[in-house]
Every structure is written in C-alpha cells, then in structure tokens.
Design an enzyme around this catalytic site. Structure first.
Site, mmCIF file in Angstrom:
data_model
loop_
_atom_site.group_PDB
_atom_site.id
_atom_site.type_symbol
_atom_site.label_atom_id
_atom_site.label_comp_id
_atom_site.label_asym_id
_atom_site.label_seq_id
_atom_site.Cartn_x
_atom_site.Cartn_y
_atom_site.Cartn_z
ATOM 1 N N LYS A 67 -4.640 4.743 9.837
ATOM 2 C CA LYS A 67 -5.298 5.296 8.656
ATOM 3 C C LYS A 67 -6.061 6.549 9.063
ATOM 4 C CE LYS A 67 -7.681 3.450 4.614
ATOM 5 N NZ LYS A 67 -8.709 2.525 4.153
ATOM 6 N N ARG A 97 0.856 -1.183 0.000
ATOM 7 C CA ARG A 97 0.000 0.000 0.000
ATOM 8 C C ARG A 97 0.894 1.235 0.000
ATOM 9 N NH1 ARG A 97 -2.799 3.327 3.723
ATOM 10 N NH2 ARG A 97 -4.899 3.809 3.026
ATOM 11 N N SER A 153 -12.382 -3.947 0.565
ATOM 12 C CA SER A 153 -12.617 -3.434 1.911
ATOM 13 C C SER A 153 -14.092 -3.147 2.126
ATOM 14 C CB SER A 153 -11.861 -2.107 2.121
ATOM 15 O OG SER A 153 -10.478 -2.294 2.069
#
Lengths: 214, 214
Positions: free
Chosen positions: A138, A40, A109
C-alpha cells in the site's frame, strides 16, 4: 447471527496476481482455507468492479466464505456481498450501517490505538489494525504499528481484531500471539506461486498459534 | 410521481469553480434558476464526497431543486439524493434501479444514437446526450455528437433528453431547437463570474427557445 472468521483474511490486489485472473487466485486461496475475502479495487470503473465482485461472490458462495467489498457500498449492494470494509477516509461506519442494515459485516481500518479507542462506539464488527509490519503493498500506508501497537489496539477494540501489513508465514504466529484473531494478507496470497498452498499454510500457522495461546 | 425539470441542469466541477467553494457556486446557480444539479466528483474520497453531497443537498432542498450524484450510488444513499446519473462504464441502470427503487431519478449518458437505441428498455428517466459541441471540460470525452446527432438521440430516446458538452448562452437555444428538453452545463455555470446571473440567462434562453418551438 452474523458469522465470520478472521483467521486467514485475503485482501485482493489485482496487480500482485501477475498474469493470473484475480478470480482464479481468489478461488484457489479460498479452496486452501481462506476464511474471509475483501475485494479491493482502486482503479476499476464501477461497472467493471460490480462484474468482478459478482464473479468473486459466485466463486465464494459454495465454499461458505463471506465476501466484503472495500470502501464501495454501491458495489457491495449490487453484488450481494456480505458486507464492507471501510477505511478512515471511506464512508463513516455509522452511515454504512444505516445503509446496509444490522445483518451486514462491517470492518474498519485503524492505524493507531487512538483510532481504536475512537471507534469503540462505532457499529463495526471487527477492526483491521496495521500496518503491523512494513509493507510495500500500500503506497499510502501509515507508520508501522508493530506488535506492541497491535496489542494495544486489541486491548481497546472491544471486538475482534485482524492484523494487516507485511504479514506472511514467517510472522503470522506472532500476530496471533499479540492478540489478533487472524491475519489479513495481500501479497502472501495474491503473489504466491500457489495461493491454495499458501492459504493452507497460513491457516495451519493461525491454528497452531491459537492452540499455543489457548 | 417523480418530478424533475431538465431545463438548466448544472453538472459540478470543483476545479472550474476557481477559488470559490463548490457549495457557494451551486447555491448561487440554484438561486439563479438551475432546475437540476448533478454532483460529479472524480477525485474525492468517499467520506469527503458524502460530506460534500450532504452540504449540497441541504442547500438545494429549500429551493426544491433535486440533487443527483454522478456514478456513486453509495454517496447518493448516504446523502439522501434524489437519484443518480450513470455513464456507460458506471453501474448498469438496471442495477441502479434495483438498488434505489422506483422513486429515484436515474439518468444515463449516451454518446451516440446507437447507445440511445440500446437504452430504450433501460429503466432510466432521461438521457444525457453529448458532447453536443467540442468541450475541454471532460478529458475523456467522446467524439462530438453535434446538433444532428442530438436530434437523432431525441428521436430514439423515448424519454426526455438533455444535451451536454460545450453548451453555453451562445448555443443553448440551438440545443433546445434540436429537440432537447434542456441544457446540461459545466463551465458555463461553474466558471461564470456570477453563477446566479449565468443561470438566470440560461433559463431565459431555454424558455425563449421553448416558446419559439411550442
């Protein structure tokens, strides 16, 4: 047949690695028992991202650990990744499947049971559900799903589910007991003093929880 | 055989469109004579980018104007674009060609004659050279190449070159006379009161310059 194991699923985060190279952290974690890696990168330019992805793919290949790329199918194609993981604002899973074909691993997700229900007919191989617990990793994380929400997602998913968000050795077993097939972790591996030992410990916990459960 | 015409090449910029929808600005400009469109989005999420790209592709298809996507091969694949335009920090043109195949239009930005020389063996169909003139459109723009630098790039390119950066009706003819095959413009179309009229005027100027030159 597509094979993947959600048991200990590393989602990378370069800043959390501190002064260490991401590739070293990933290699250590994989040597310790990580079963799946999602690369990511939200800041890298495309060329840099491709180069990093190729290095990670090369490190993981001899260990038999599949590599997924977050969001970017272009990077996944360029590095020969095993698939992608997409979020709700990334490419639609149907488009991703059309481009990558039936052999790719595609994960999605979901932040709520409603999204899990909506995804039932999507051509995805697993769902990532969370955040299960509060997380600082996050910045734009959705409200906490909790263990009960995770259980709801598992019930609706029709496919394997990996929990994500605030998961570490202290709560990994609860996540499995709520029905998840594994734990996706960011800081518990990227920020660990020894990613190898941390991965080993998480894998033992997941196996222990599965033993209790089975 | 791959066909494209660099004469009046629109590079999109949503903020410059003011209150207008990008799709309307592109459609107007295409109706006025734009010969090639590059969709450039640096802030959009992937799903939003794909949806926008599909709308633009649909608007351009009946006019026979090809659509290129800036940087993002994933978006290009999802929307059925005619190709991509990559910069020096985007995916390497060789990787882009391997993924998109021989039929795709692939363009590469070069900011110096040295980069044009380095690109000689790259599998790209055209070079975008600039900034030819000072520009406020791109915050991270390289030093100005100028008309003489553009001429050098044209001499080294071995393929068609489109000039970009600070180009409008006042200087479009000079860009052609320096050897470029067309003008790539951002604000001269996106910020125009009438993108259609602005495109028409630019096309007339390009054709006039070519008439003088030929």
């Amino acid at each position: 047949m597509k094979r993947f194991d959600l048991s200990v699923y590393l989602v990378t985060d370069r800043p959390l690695c501190g002064g260490r190279a991401l590739i070293d952290v990933v290699a250590e974690a994989a040597a310790g028992g990580v079963t799946l890696v999602q690369l990511r990168e939200k800041e890298a330019g495309t060329r840099e991202f491709v180069e990093l992805a190729r290095a990670v793919k090369k490190a993981l290949a001899p260990l038999g650990v599949p590599l997924l790329v977050n969001d970017r199918l272009d990077v996944a194609l360029a590095c020969g990744a095993d698939g992608v993981h997409v979020g709700q604002s990334d490419m639609h899973p149907s488009d991703a499947r059309a481009i990558l074909g039936p052999g790719a691993i595609i994960g999605l997700s979901v932040e709520t049971p409603e999204l899990a229900r909506a995804a039932r007919d999507f051509p995805v191989d697993y769902l990532g559900a969370g955040p299960v617990f509060p997380t600082a990793t996050k910045a734009d994380a959705a409200p906490v799903l909790g263990l009960s929400g995770l259980g709801e997602v598992v019930g609706l998913a029709g496919r394997p589910v990996v929990g994500i968000g605030g998961i570490g050795p202290a709560n990994a077993m609860e996540v499995l007991r709520a029905g998840a097939h594994g734990v996706a972790v960011v800081s518990a591996l990227c920020a660990a003093f020894s990613p190898r030992e941390a991965a080993r410990e998480l894998l033992q916990l997941v196996r222990a929880a599965r033993g209790v459960q089975d």
